[in-house]
Write an enzyme that holds these catalytic residues in place. Structure first.
Site, PDB file in Angstrom:
ATOM      1  N   GLU A   1       5.882   8.383 -21.283  1.00 16.44           N
ATOM      2  CA  GLU A   1       4.823   8.527 -20.292  1.00 16.44           C
ATOM      3  C   GLU A   1       3.993   9.742 -20.653  1.00 16.44           C
ATOM      4  O   GLU A   1       4.541  10.814 -20.947  1.00 16.44           O
ATOM      5  CB  GLU A   1       5.474   8.758 -18.929  1.00 16.44           C
ATOM      6  CG  GLU A   1       4.971   7.887 -17.828  1.00 16.44           C
ATOM      7  CD  GLU A   1       5.731   8.160 -16.549  1.00 16.44           C
ATOM      8  OE1 GLU A   1       6.624   7.375 -16.240  1.00 16.44           O
ATOM      9  OE2 GLU A   1       5.455   9.181 -15.888  1.00 16.44           O
TER      10      GLU A   1
ATOM     11  N   ASP B   1       2.408  15.632  -7.079  1.00 13.69           N
ATOM     12  CA  ASP B   1       3.244  16.371  -8.017  1.00 13.69           C
ATOM     13  C   ASP B   1       3.684  17.720  -7.477  1.00 13.69           C
ATOM     14  O   ASP B   1       2.948  18.407  -6.774  1.00 13.69           O
ATOM     15  CB  ASP B   1       2.495  16.576  -9.336  1.00 13.69           C
ATOM     16  CG  ASP B   1       2.436  15.286 -10.146  1.00 13.69           C
ATOM     17  OD1 ASP B   1       3.517  14.730 -10.407  1.00 13.69           O
ATOM     18  OD2 ASP B   1       1.337  14.837 -10.470  1.00 13.69           O
TER      19      ASP B   1
END
Lengths: 404, 276
Positions: free
Chosen positions: B49, B60
């Protein structure tokens, strides 16, 4: 107004939460079920007479509504043109329009069985309003506030603490409103089941832009009726300052279908050409941030730029999606005013009307001061004086080079 | 068959789950992320990724937020990230690459231009955190035209009634966000996964990857018991960030240490036979 309006502008958003191409629900999947639950709960509440009665009760007896409509006679004389009226939302409990929305949202939180309140704040007005209603309803409250704003809005930080809220300074980015909103969204993702996020402006994922507007639209509804009573007619222009745009859409919404010129005033900071401003419509382009598609200050790569304004409440690189739509269709005229112009208007208001305005509506007043002299004395300008300036006296003193 | 489909078919044949390590593009500079990409493929990563840096990564935690800031300071752009993919593809045509990030840089680049350039560079899948199914029509037709999978996120809050909505028209694999929270914070327990993964299996035949909070080889092994792949991001970035020198550069030893962790994680998922 030049453009005909085929249908009412007061029916948006559509069922996807869109105002034209703006708005929508751009959130992580973790939040999506919550957003849909919130939308269903709000739709049900809106149609429930008991809910609306309760909302009205708190607006009248706790907030102190209706707020007066004030003919600013000395200011009108000094400007030498159109008559200027102030919608005095600075007289609300907690000193700004923010409390209208907070009452609505906390009643909804209670109805949904949520037990923990979070909020973001820039100038601290929305944080204070949220802390206030959380205290009133006995719910724990956490307010995310950029560390830069914590620094420049100390009186409001202390108010929130007195009201029992926990203020969490946010140090990411430029540590202002945008970053506080990121952090509040992160908190919400982590505490989805028990937490209600009271967003302070008419932005964010659907249903927030519509819901905040609806709760704030009491400003325009009252002002419209008061104007009819005072002058027997509607104003020629209605003017409000815009950060995210909740006080402006609150004022404008009642007039969208009328022959009233609507003007939103963005913060031009140190000047539009300086790059240090918060004028999303004047200098931004459409993009997606904080759950909605709207005009944003961004660079060529789609990275969000830091906004600047002397007013912490306008210091945001985006704007509510309904404003983006009203801008694109030309229904509302959006202009901008610099820090210096706002400071001059701040002082003008103090000395001519005996009212210390917040720096946010001082931006609106600066534009009033520009256009009122160009209008005939039989014309009428309605301005939303959406907050009082006690919180700003330290900032203003510093800019005027005075020690307090 | 796409690289993603081929990879999961191979994993099924081998009777094991895969490892998906994460690299933030340009963190702390282009060269380091290019070295990490190549190294991870050599050390047993089954898919990789690649984080597309964004100023406001709302889902995040602090680790990836800071990685994004370092990357942007190093001059990261979406075009630059696609360049990294192109360079990797010049030497590796098998390991699938998944771009993960937020919508605005893609909109700014132009949706059609992005999907065309991503396909040409060799991107296999895209995860857009702030693009829920309800808004996916913005991107999906373009991605499908260029044969790139739009990887859907499923969360613990996604109800059984909602699963078919989220999984409708999905391809590649399903990314299960195993905790309610931001990246790199909490960790799902074996009990959580034993409850959650079968719930997803009932709704889809697609491979399921589990991310958010998988940090150690032991945790990766736990995930490998239930799911088809484990995503490890924040733990690797934490290791890298802790070893940056005074100028913010990554010394060779710290890059090596990150890759050693990848080796250990790959061994852990390989040691675990799938329960199903």
């Amino acid at each position: 107004m030049n453009k005909p309006i085929p249908n009412s502008l007061r029916t948006l958003p559509d069922d996807r939460g869109r105002f034209g191409e703006f708005g929508g629900r751009f959130v992580a999947e973790t939040l999506m079920p919550l957003i849909l639950e919130l939308e269903a709960a709000y739709e049900a509440a809106k149609d429930d007479p008991d809910f609306m009665r309760e909302f009205q009760y708190y607006l009248q007896h706790y907030v102190g509504r209706p707020s007066p409509l004030w003919f600013a006679e000395r200011l009108t004389k000094q400007l030498g043109g159109a008559k200027v009226y102030f919608k005095r939302d600075e007289l609300n409990h907690t000193g700004a329009h923010k409390i209208n929305n907070c009452i609505g949202q906390i009643l909804l939180a209670k109805r949904m069985g949520k037990t923990r309140i979070i909020a973001e704040t820039g100038a601290g007005q929305h944080g204070v309003a949220t802390a206030t209603v959380a205290a009133l309803f006995g719910l724990p409250c956490i307010v995310y506030m950029g560390a830069t704003d914590v620094e420049r809005q100390q009186p409001n930080v202390f108010r929130m603490k007195l009201l029992g809220a926990e203020v969490r300074p946010v140090t990411s980015g430029a540590a202002t409103l945008k970053d506080a909103m990121n952090e509040a969204l992160r908190d919400w993702v982590a505490n989805v089941r028990d937490t209600f996020y009271i967003i302070g402006t008419a932005a964010g994922p659907h249903p927030y832009p519509a819901m905040v507007r609806d709760f704030q639209s009491v400003i325009g509804v009252e002002a419209r009726a008061q104007m009819m009573e005072a002058e027997g007619r509607l104003p020629d222009a209605a003017i409000a300052a815009i950060g995210g745009g909740s006080n402006a859409i609150g004022l404008f919404h009642a007039f969208l279908d009328d022959q009233v010129k609507l003007i939103g005033v963005e913060a031009a900071g140190r000047g539009l050409e300086s790059g240090e401003h918060a004028a999303s419509l004047a200098r931004g382009r459409p993009g997606v941030l904080h759950g909605n598609r709207t005009y944003l200050l961004q660079d060529d790569d789609g990275q969000i730029l830091e906004a600047h304004s002397i007013s912490a409440g306008l210091d945001y690189p985006g704007i509510g999606p309904e404003h983006s739509y009203l801008h694109d269709i030309g229904r509302v005229e959006y202009v901008s005013v610099t820090d210096d112009e706002a400071l001059a208007a701040f002082q003008l208001c103090c000395r001519t009307e005996g009212i210390i305005p917040a720096l946010e509506p001082a931006h609106a007043l600066a534009h009033v001061a520009k256009i009122a002299p160009t209008m005939d004395p039989d014309k009428i300008i309605l301005m939303n004086l959406c907050g009082r300036g006690d919180k700003d006296i330290f900032t203003v003193a510093r800019h005027l080079g005075e020690q307090i | 068959m796409s690289r993603i489909a081929a990879t999961f078919a191979r994993l099924r044949d081998e009777g094991r789950a895969g490892l998906i390590p994460f690299v933030e593009a340009f963190d702390p500079d282009r060269e380091t992320s290019a070295t990490l990409l190549a190294g991870m493929a050599a050390r047993g990563a089954d898919l990789i990724e690649i984080g597309m840096p964004f100023t406001d990564p709302m889902a995040d935690g602090p680790t990836i937020q800071q990685a994004g800031r370092r990357a942007l300071r190093a001059g990261a752009t979406l075009a630059g990230t696609l360049g990294l993919v192109r360079d990797f593809r010049a030497v590796n045509d098998t390991v699938p690459l998944i771009l993960m990030g937020y919508l605005n840089p893609i909109l700014s680049y132009g949706v059609e231009r992005f999907t065309a350039d991503a396909a040409a560079a060799g991107v296999d899948g895209v995860i857009v955190v702030d693009l829920p199914t309800e808004e996916a029509d913005l991107l999906l037709p373009h991605l499908r035209h260029h044969r790139i999978d739009l990887i859907r996120l499923v969360a613990p809050t996604t109800t059984d009634e909602r699963l078919p909505v989220v999984l409708n028209d999905s391809s590649g694999f399903v990314y299960y966000v195993s905790i309610t929270g931001i990246t790199g914070t909490r960790t799902a327990s074996a009990e959580d996964l034993a409850r959650d993964i079968p719930r997803l299996r009932k709704a889809t035949d697609m491979p399921i990857a589990v991310g958010f909070g998988v940090r150690t080889p032991a945790q990766a092994a736990t995930v490998a018991k239930f799911a088809d792949a484990a995503v490890v991001a924040s733990a690797l970035i934490d290791k890298l960030a802790a070893g940056l020198d005074a100028e913010g550069k990554a010394p060779p030893a710290i890059v090596e240490a990150v890759l050693d962790d990848v080796t250990a994680l790959a061994a852990a998922v390989r040691g675990e036979r799938r329960a199903a």
